[in-house]
Design a protein around this motif. Structure first.
Motif, PDB file in Angstrom:
ATOM      1  N   GLY A 205     -18.150   6.817  11.201  1.00 58.01           N
ATOM      2  CA  GLY A 205     -17.284   8.252  11.346  1.00 58.01           C
ATOM      3  C   GLY A 205     -16.251   8.281  11.777  1.00 58.01           C
ATOM      4  O   GLY A 205     -15.947   9.042  11.502  1.00 58.01           O
ATOM      5  N   HIS A 206     -16.251   7.353  12.676  1.00 59.44           N
ATOM      6  CA  HIS A 206     -15.343   7.496  13.674  1.00 59.44           C
ATOM      7  C   HIS A 206     -13.895   6.215  13.609  1.00 59.44           C
ATOM      8  O   HIS A 206     -13.071   6.271  15.177  1.00 59.44           O
ATOM      9  N   ASP A 207     -13.838   5.836  13.309  1.00 56.28           N
ATOM     10  CA  ASP A 207     -13.689   4.108  13.511  1.00 56.28           C
ATOM     11  C   ASP A 207     -12.312   4.215  12.409  1.00 56.28           C
ATOM     12  O   ASP A 207     -11.826   4.441  11.334  1.00 56.28           O
ATOM     13  N   PRO A 208     -11.051   3.979  13.486  1.00 51.95           N
ATOM     14  CA  PRO A 208      -9.674   4.297  13.141  1.00 51.95           C
ATOM     15  C   PRO A 208      -8.705   3.295  11.558  1.00 51.95           C
ATOM     16  O   PRO A 208      -8.371   3.116  10.975  1.00 51.95           O
ATOM     17  N   ALA A 209      -9.532   2.483  11.861  1.00 52.57           N
ATOM     18  CA  ALA A 209      -9.960   0.615  11.419  1.00 52.57           C
ATOM     19  C   ALA A 209      -9.677   1.550   9.711  1.00 52.57           C
ATOM     20  O   ALA A 209      -9.346   1.070   8.408  1.00 52.57           O
ATOM     21  N   VAL A 210     -10.979   2.525   9.563  1.00 48.43           N
ATOM     22  CA  VAL A 210     -10.919   3.093   8.281  1.00 48.43           C
ATOM     23  C   VAL A 210      -9.333   3.257   7.731  1.00 48.43           C
ATOM     24  O   VAL A 210      -9.184   3.176   6.308  1.00 48.43           O
ATOM     25  N   ARG A 211      -8.627   4.347   7.862  1.00 45.41           N
ATOM     26  CA  ARG A 211      -7.125   4.045   7.868  1.00 45.41           C
ATOM     27  C   ARG A 211      -6.428   2.824   7.850  1.00 45.41           C
ATOM     28  O   ARG A 211      -5.396   3.769   6.942  1.00 45.41           O
ATOM     29  N   ASN A 212      -6.756   1.996   7.727  1.00 40.88           N
ATOM     30  CA  ASN A 212      -6.319   0.518   7.809  1.00 40.88           C
ATOM     31  C   ASN A 212      -6.755  -0.059   6.932  1.00 40.88           C
ATOM     32  O   ASN A 212      -5.737  -1.135   5.639  1.00 40.88           O
ATOM     33  N   ARG A 213      -7.631   0.572   5.828  1.00 41.04           N
ATOM     34  CA  ARG A 213      -8.399  -0.324   5.613  1.00 41.04           C
ATOM     35  C   ARG A 213      -8.017   0.214   4.029  1.00 41.04           C
ATOM     36  O   ARG A 213      -8.129  -0.900   2.993  1.00 41.04           O
ATOM     37  N   PHE A 214      -7.843   1.131   3.545  1.00 38.51           N
ATOM     38  CA  PHE A 214      -8.207   1.976   2.514  1.00 38.51           C
ATOM     39  C   PHE A 214      -6.251   2.772   2.506  1.00 38.51           C
ATOM     40  O   PHE A 214      -5.504   2.807   3.046  1.00 38.51           O
ATOM     41  N   PRO A 215      -6.105   3.149   1.409  1.00 37.45           N
ATOM     42  CA  PRO A 215      -5.116   3.149   0.693  1.00 37.45           C
ATOM     43  C   PRO A 215      -4.706   4.430   1.379  1.00 37.45           C
ATOM     44  O   PRO A 215      -5.257   5.834   1.436  1.00 37.45           O
ATOM     45  N   ALA A 216      -2.908   4.956   1.531  1.00 35.07           N
ATOM     46  CA  ALA A 216      -3.015   6.198   1.345  1.00 35.07           C
ATOM     47  C   ALA A 216      -2.643   6.901   1.320  1.00 35.07           C
ATOM     48  O   ALA A 216      -1.924   6.458  -0.104  1.00 35.07           O
ATOM     49  N   VAL A 217      -2.652   8.225   1.173  1.00 38.35           N
ATOM     50  CA  VAL A 217      -2.618   9.334   0.089  1.00 38.35           C
ATOM     51  C   VAL A 217      -1.067  10.025   0.558  1.00 38.35           C
ATOM     52  O   VAL A 217      -0.834   9.351   1.675  1.00 38.35           O
ATOM     53  N   GLU A 218      -0.168  10.087  -0.470  1.00 41.59           N
ATOM     54  CA  GLU A 218       1.213   9.774  -0.273  1.00 41.59           C
ATOM     55  C   GLU A 218       1.297  11.540   0.443  1.00 41.59           C
ATOM     56  O   GLU A 218       1.316  12.127  -0.353  1.00 41.59           O
ATOM     57  N   GLY A 219       2.156  10.993   0.908  1.00 35.76           N
ATOM     58  CA  GLY A 219       3.289  11.966   1.610  1.00 35.76           C
ATOM     59  C   GLY A 219       1.967  12.719   2.983  1.00 35.76           C
ATOM     60  O   GLY A 219       2.702  13.944   3.319  1.00 35.76           O
ATOM     61  N   GLN A 220       1.371  12.216   3.481  1.00 36.91           N
ATOM     62  CA  GLN A 220       0.356  12.743   4.128  1.00 36.91           C
ATOM     63  C   GLN A 220       0.740  12.157   5.611  1.00 36.91           C
ATOM     64  O   GLN A 220      -0.321  12.170   6.471  1.00 36.91           O
ATOM     65  N   GLY A 221       1.235  10.835   5.842  1.00 35.62           N
ATOM     66  CA  GLY A 221       1.662  10.839   6.777  1.00 35.62           C
ATOM     67  C   GLY A 221       0.456   9.755   7.205  1.00 35.62           C
ATOM     68  O   GLY A 221       0.320   9.437   8.860  1.00 35.62           O
ATOM     69  N   GLY A 222       0.127   9.062   6.272  1.00 30.52           N
ATOM     70  CA  GLY A 222      -0.381   7.514   7.004  1.00 30.52           C
ATOM     71  C   GLY A 222      -1.988   7.959   7.801  1.00 30.52           C
ATOM     72  O   GLY A 222      -3.009   7.710   7.748  1.00 30.52           O
ATOM     73  N   GLU A 223      -2.354   9.940   7.746  1.00 33.83           N
ATOM     74  CA  GLU A 223      -3.131  10.276   7.994  1.00 33.83           C
ATOM     75  C   GLU A 223      -4.740  10.549   7.362  1.00 33.83           C
ATOM     76  O   GLU A 223      -5.700  11.304   7.509  1.00 33.83           O
ATOM     77  N   VAL A 224      -4.630  10.932   5.819  1.00 33.87           N
ATOM     78  CA  VAL A 224      -5.490  10.657   5.058  1.00 33.87           C
ATOM     79  C   VAL A 224      -5.255   9.651   3.822  1.00 33.87           C
ATOM     80  O   VAL A 224      -3.866   9.198   3.581  1.00 33.87           O
ATOM     81  N   VAL A 225      -6.612   8.999   3.575  1.00 29.61           N
ATOM     82  CA  VAL A 225      -7.152   7.803   2.475  1.00 29.61           C
ATOM     83  C   VAL A 225      -7.946   7.978   1.839  1.00 29.61           C
ATOM     84  O   VAL A 225      -8.330   9.059   1.708  1.00 29.61           O
ATOM     85  N   ALA A 226      -7.656   7.144   1.075  1.00 24.84           N
ATOM     86  CA  ALA A 226      -8.449   7.807  -0.909  1.00 24.84           C
ATOM     87  C   ALA A 226      -9.473   6.951  -0.697  1.00 24.84           C
ATOM     88  O   ALA A 226     -10.181   5.373  -0.664  1.00 24.84           O
ATOM     89  N   LEU A 227     -10.886   6.868  -0.202  1.00 25.34           N
ATOM     90  CA  LEU A 227     -12.012   5.863  -0.365  1.00 25.34           C
ATOM     91  C   LEU A 227     -12.465   5.551  -1.207  1.00 25.34           C
ATOM     92  O   LEU A 227     -13.286   4.957  -1.421  1.00 25.34           O
ATOM     93  N   HIS A 228     -12.001   6.167  -2.730  1.00 31.04           N
ATOM     94  CA  HIS A 228     -12.195   5.575  -4.483  1.00 31.04           C
ATOM     95  C   HIS A 228     -11.472   5.396  -4.428  1.00 31.04           C
ATOM     96  O   HIS A 228     -12.371   4.624  -5.342  1.00 31.04           O
ATOM     97  N   LEU A 229     -10.746   4.560  -4.047  1.00 30.94           N
ATOM     98  CA  LEU A 229     -10.172   3.518  -4.527  1.00 30.94           C
ATOM     99  C   LEU A 229     -10.499   2.357  -3.395  1.00 30.94           C
ATOM    100  O   LEU A 229     -10.847   2.189  -2.779  1.00 30.94           O
ATOM    101  N   ALA A 230     -10.125   1.412  -4.394  1.00 29.54           N
ATOM    102  CA  ALA A 230     -10.494  -0.743  -3.625  1.00 29.54           C
ATOM    103  C   ALA A 230      -9.906  -0.386  -1.901  1.00 29.54           C
ATOM    104  O   ALA A 230      -8.556  -0.416  -1.730  1.00 29.54           O
ATOM    105  N   PRO A 231     -10.311  -0.639  -0.943  1.00 33.95           N
ATOM    106  CA  PRO A 231     -10.198  -0.916   0.258  1.00 33.95           C
ATOM    107  C   PRO A 231      -8.432  -2.728  -0.166  1.00 33.95           C
ATOM    108  O   PRO A 231      -8.301  -3.291  -0.095  1.00 33.95           O
ATOM    109  N   THR A 232      -7.721  -2.104   0.831  1.00 34.65           N
ATOM    110  CA  THR A 232      -6.648  -2.564   1.106  1.00 34.65           C
ATOM    111  C   THR A 232      -5.639  -4.343   1.858  1.00 34.65           C
ATOM    112  O   THR A 232      -5.839  -4.756   2.017  1.00 34.65           O
ATOM    113  N   ALA A 233      -7.551  -3.970   2.765  1.00 33.50           N
ATOM    114  CA  ALA A 233      -8.006  -4.755   3.966  1.00 33.50           C
ATOM    115  C   ALA A 233      -9.196  -4.950   3.829  1.00 33.50           C
ATOM    116  O   ALA A 233      -9.316  -4.014   3.906  1.00 33.50           O
TER     117      ALA A 233
END
Length: 233
Positions: A205-233
């Motif tokens: 629910g609150h881990d900043p690592a979520v934003r590092n593990r999943f692909p970022a959504v373009e144009g969202q400044g790294g604040e939005v990630v796509a959980l339906h895609l495979a993790p990148t890290a």
């Protein structure tokens, strides 16, 4: 550890949209000493979603950081565990340490939504939409529910505060805001089971690592990630 605060947008192949949790607003951020990078409404708008037209909102529990912007969804139906509503207005709220994460205004807003016939209560496991189910686990809050979503890479489980950080389940060391420790520990196991045994599909629910593990959504400044895609890290 630092905390990130997440709101999730679910989009189905038929275009249906469901929001999971509602975050909090600038006024409450100042009151609670939290940093708000963007409002929930702005985030959703930037994703092409009009909060005023969202039909369904799943509220995992009624703590301030998960139920703090109910008002931006004026036509939505809220999905909540009945047990959480009882908890938020019952005798346990007489204890400061238990009521501390709640805000009375948010609870009252949900009560008003009940009287406006805009709340669908669930008791345990339930289907909100095809491929989207809720599952009560308790622990952190008595009526806390997780959300299981069928995706292209398999079932993804939004664990919410059943697991604040990946490390909680990995180490067996819980986040210290606890109503029922046994239920919280059981929730870690339940989340993994609902995800088909794949830890990468359990989202804390609150881990900043979520934003590092999943692909970022373009144009969202790294604040939005796509959980339906495979993790990148």
């Amino acid at each position: 550890m630092p905390l990130d605060y997440y709101v999730w947008l679910l989009r189905g192949p038929d275009g249906r949209e469901i929001v999971v949790d509602t975050g909090f607003d600038a006024e409450l951020a100042e009151k609670r000493g939290r940093k708000l990078s963007r409002s929930v409404a702005d985030c959703l708008t930037s994703m092409g979603t009009d909060p005023a037209k969202v039909a369904d909102v799943i509220v995992t529990h009624l703590h301030y950081d998960h139920a703090g912007s109910l008002g931006i969804f004026p036509t939505a139906r809220f999905h909540l565990q009945e047990r959480e509503m009882h908890f938020a207005v019952g005798r346990h709220m007489c204890v400061h340490a238990i009521r501390m994460p709640f805000e009375a205004d948010h609870v009252v807003a949900m009560v008003r939504a009940v009287y406006a016939d805009r709340v669908e209560f669930h008791d345990g496991d339930a289907e909100v939409a095809p491929g989207v189910t809720v599952h009560r686990v308790g622990g952190h809050s008595d009526g806390l529910q997780m959300v299981r979503v069928e995706t292209a890479r398999g079932p993804v489980v939004l664990a919410s505060d059943a697991m604040h950080f990946y490390a909680n389940a990995l180490s067996g060391n819980p986040f210290p805001i606890i109503f029922d420790l046994g239920a919280m520990a059981a929730g870690w196991r339940a989340a993994k089971k609902l995800a088909g045994g794949d830890d990468s599909r359990v989202i804390p629910g609150h881990d900043p690592a979520v934003r590092n593990r999943f692909p970022a959504v373009e144009g969202q400044g790294g604040e939005v990630v796509a959980l339906h895609l495979a993790p990148t890290a």
